[in-house]
Design a protein around this motif. Structure first.
Motif, PDB file in Angstrom:
ATOM      1  N   ILE A 109       0.701  -7.554  -6.513  1.00  0.00           N
ATOM      2  CA  ILE A 109       0.609  -9.070  -6.260  1.00  0.00           C
ATOM      3  C   ILE A 109      -0.594  -9.419  -5.343  1.00  0.00           C
ATOM      4  N   SER A 110      -0.592  -8.626  -4.152  1.00  0.00           N
ATOM      5  CA  SER A 110      -1.821  -8.896  -3.331  1.00  0.00           C
ATOM      6  C   SER A 110      -3.039  -8.385  -3.904  1.00  0.00           C
ATOM      7  N   LEU A 111      -3.172  -7.402  -4.699  1.00  0.00           N
ATOM      8  CA  LEU A 111      -4.421  -7.092  -5.276  1.00  0.00           C
ATOM      9  C   LEU A 111      -4.970  -8.195  -6.108  1.00  0.00           C
ATOM     10  N   LEU A 112      -3.859  -8.928  -6.990  1.00  0.00           N
ATOM     11  CA  LEU A 112      -4.507  -9.684  -7.791  1.00  0.00           C
ATOM     12  C   LEU A 112      -4.782 -10.936  -7.352  1.00  0.00           C
ATOM     13  N   LEU A 113      -4.027 -11.398  -6.239  1.00  0.00           N
ATOM     14  CA  LEU A 113      -4.451 -12.642  -5.643  1.00  0.00           C
ATOM     15  C   LEU A 113      -5.548 -12.679  -4.850  1.00  0.00           C
ATOM     16  N   VAL A 115       7.260 -15.328  -1.185  1.00  0.00           N
ATOM     17  CA  VAL A 115       6.178 -15.948  -1.968  1.00  0.00           C
ATOM     18  C   VAL A 115       5.222 -16.113  -0.766  1.00  0.00           C
ATOM     19  N   ALA A 116       5.667 -16.701   0.525  1.00  0.00           N
ATOM     20  CA  ALA A 116       4.524 -16.781   1.717  1.00  0.00           C
ATOM     21  C   ALA A 116       4.098 -15.614   2.047  1.00  0.00           C
ATOM     22  N   ARG A 117       4.820 -14.490   1.968  1.00  0.00           N
ATOM     23  CA  ARG A 117       4.252 -13.177   2.296  1.00  0.00           C
ATOM     24  C   ARG A 117       3.045 -12.736   1.409  1.00  0.00           C
ATOM     25  N   TRP A 118       3.010 -13.318   0.118  1.00  0.00           N
ATOM     26  CA  TRP A 118       2.076 -12.990  -0.788  1.00  0.00           C
ATOM     27  C   TRP A 118       0.642 -13.470  -0.152  1.00  0.00           C
ATOM     28  N   GLY A 119       0.962 -14.776   0.384  1.00  0.00           N
ATOM     29  CA  GLY A 119      -0.393 -15.394   0.664  1.00  0.00           C
ATOM     30  C   GLY A 119      -0.879 -14.579   2.120  1.00  0.00           C
TER      31      GLY A 119
END
Length: 463
Positions: free
Chosen positions: A328-332, A103-107
């Motif tokens: 996920i990266s695109l959405l956030l 999850v931290a990687r998403w950020g």
């Protein structure tokens, strides 16, 4: 295209060279965010140039020293970092830090994707006068994330090749920028600045080192193709050297730019701000190479995030696991670009939390290395109760306990924009050293607790 997932690399295929780590970790730092950090040390920290230089040298030695030390596990086990940590935490216990790290990687990927998209928009504005409206913003973000996915999907070979060439290009253009800044800078005003508070210099080291620490769990992902005989000191040296070669000039460059343009430290769109501060003949090629660098940073993160997803039970080939993170990266990223208000504050807050999150894992995993861990290739992939790394109900209780204690203590000392622990006002908290407390507690407690049944004994790890 690399097709191998979590399975360890056999010795016959481990023909990599330690020197490839140098451009890899140089590329991992090719981001204009370091310019913003350097400007912040001048504007908010009140430091002088020599203090900034101290911060820029010390931080990568600490942060990437830890990355290099953890990376040695990749040469011993031949598997990604979060797959190797199954041996430490147990098959089920590894899901706890693994999920948090994923999850931290998403950020991290979101912040980097937004910065890269701003870079593309800045170049388009310089060349074609494209305004940063909603449609161009989303188009730039899609192009950036898709490029990151392409490189990370191809695998470690493509990453190594791209990192090597981009390091040369980015380094060359950075030299041009430094020369340009050197000619136009009022050096007397810069060199005569009084020294800032030592506490803020320590905080600067802690904050900047946090960026390096966030790469530690992924270190083995880039050393698993190295032979078992690869010297540990060489692995650490190449990792620290590659990072420091980029961090020092970029942070110093940001500090120099802040003297004439202090608004760099508070810009919500730092890339466009930098473009406006340089002549077009420098800014266009420099930003293009910077965007390539940020694509590679995101590609490296996605590459490792794909492994993280697989360790959590996502039964997809590696490339599709990477694709999940790209989506996920695109959405956030689209959400952040639309609602971001204070980029630097948000970035520093995120780095601080990221470092604490990863440090709890680093403390336990690092001490386990020093205790002489060896890795059973078959057991790493055996998630059944019959596997050697099942321990007690799937949990290595000492490791999970130490990890949880370290994470809790680290958060107590952490104060960021969205969260403040009860000990955030202490010296450790004020100086951004919550991650150090996390490593000390998790590693120290794990060293004191008895080893779980099934822990292999071997000679201690030597550098």
């Amino acid at each position: 295209m690399e097709t191998r997932g979590l399975e360890p690399v056999p010795d016959s295929e481990r023909t990599g060279r330690v020197r490839t780590l140098f451009p890899t970790w140089a590329a991992a730092n090719m981001t204009v965010l370091l310019l913003v950090m350097g400007a912040g040390l001048i504007v908010f920290g009140g430091l002088n140039l020599w203090q900034v230089a101290f911060v820029a040298v010390t931080a990568p030695v600490i942060g990437y020293g830890l990355v290099g030390a953890v990376s040695i596990a990749g040469t011993r086990g031949g598997a990604p970092g979060l797959a190797l940590s199954r041996a430490v935490f147990g098959q089920r216990g590894n899901l706890l830090p693994g999920a948090l790290i994923w999850v931290a990687r998403w950020g991290w990927e979101t912040v980097n994707a937004v910065t890269g998209a701003y870079g593309l928009l800045a170049v388009c504005d310089l060349l074609f006068s494209v305004r940063a409206d909603t449609a161009p913003i989303m188009a730039a973000l899609v192009v950036f994330v898709a490029s990151s996915f392409l490189v990370s999907g191809l695998g470690v070979g493509a990453l190594r090749l791209c990192c090597t060439w981009s390091a040369y290009l980015f380094g060359g253009f950075s030299v041009l920028v430094l020369i340009h800044l050197g000619i136009g800078t009022q050096w007397r005003a810069l060199l005569d600045r009084p020294a800032g508070p030592t506490a803020l210099m320590v905080a600067g080291v802690g904050t900047l080192a946090a960026g390096g620490i966030s790469w530690a769990p992924t270190g083995p992902d880039f050393t698993r193709y190295l032979p078992r005989t690869a010297p540990g000191r060489s692995v650490v040296g190449a990792t620290v050297g590659g990072a420091a070669l980029v961090v020092l000039p970029l942070v110093a460059m940001g500090a120099v730019m802040a003297v004439a343009t202090p608004d760099l430290a508070v810009s919500n769109d730092p890339v466009t701000f930098i473009a406006a501060s340089l002549p077009a003949w420098i800014s266009v090629p420099y930003l293009l190479t910077a965007v390539v660098g940020m694509v590679l940073i995101n590609a490296m993160s996605m590459y490792s995030a794909g492994f993280a997803a697989q360790t959590l039970g996502l039964t997809l080939p590696r490339i599709w696991a990477v694709g999940v993170n790209a989506a996920i990266s695109l959405l956030l990223g689209s959400l952040l670009m639309m609602v971001a208000t204070s980029f630097l504050d948000s970035f520093i807050s995120f780095l601080t939390l990221l470092a604490v999150t990863f440090s709890a894992w680093i403390g336990v995993f690092g001490v386990d290395q020093l205790q002489g861990r060896t890795y059973d290739a078959a057991a790493l992939l055996d998630t059944s109760p019959a596997g050697a790394y099942w321990y007690t109900g799937g949990f290595a209780v000492p490791a999970v306990t130490a990890w949880g204690a370290g994470l809790t203590v680290g958060l107590l000392f952490t104060g960021v924009k969205w969260f403040s622990g009860p000990l955030a006002a202490t010296w450790i908290g004020r100086n951004g050293l919550g991650w150090a407390a996390t490593i000390a507690v998790s590693g120290g407690l794990y060293a004191l607790l008895p080893r779980p049944a099934g822990h292999e004994d071997d000679t201690p790890l030597h550098f």
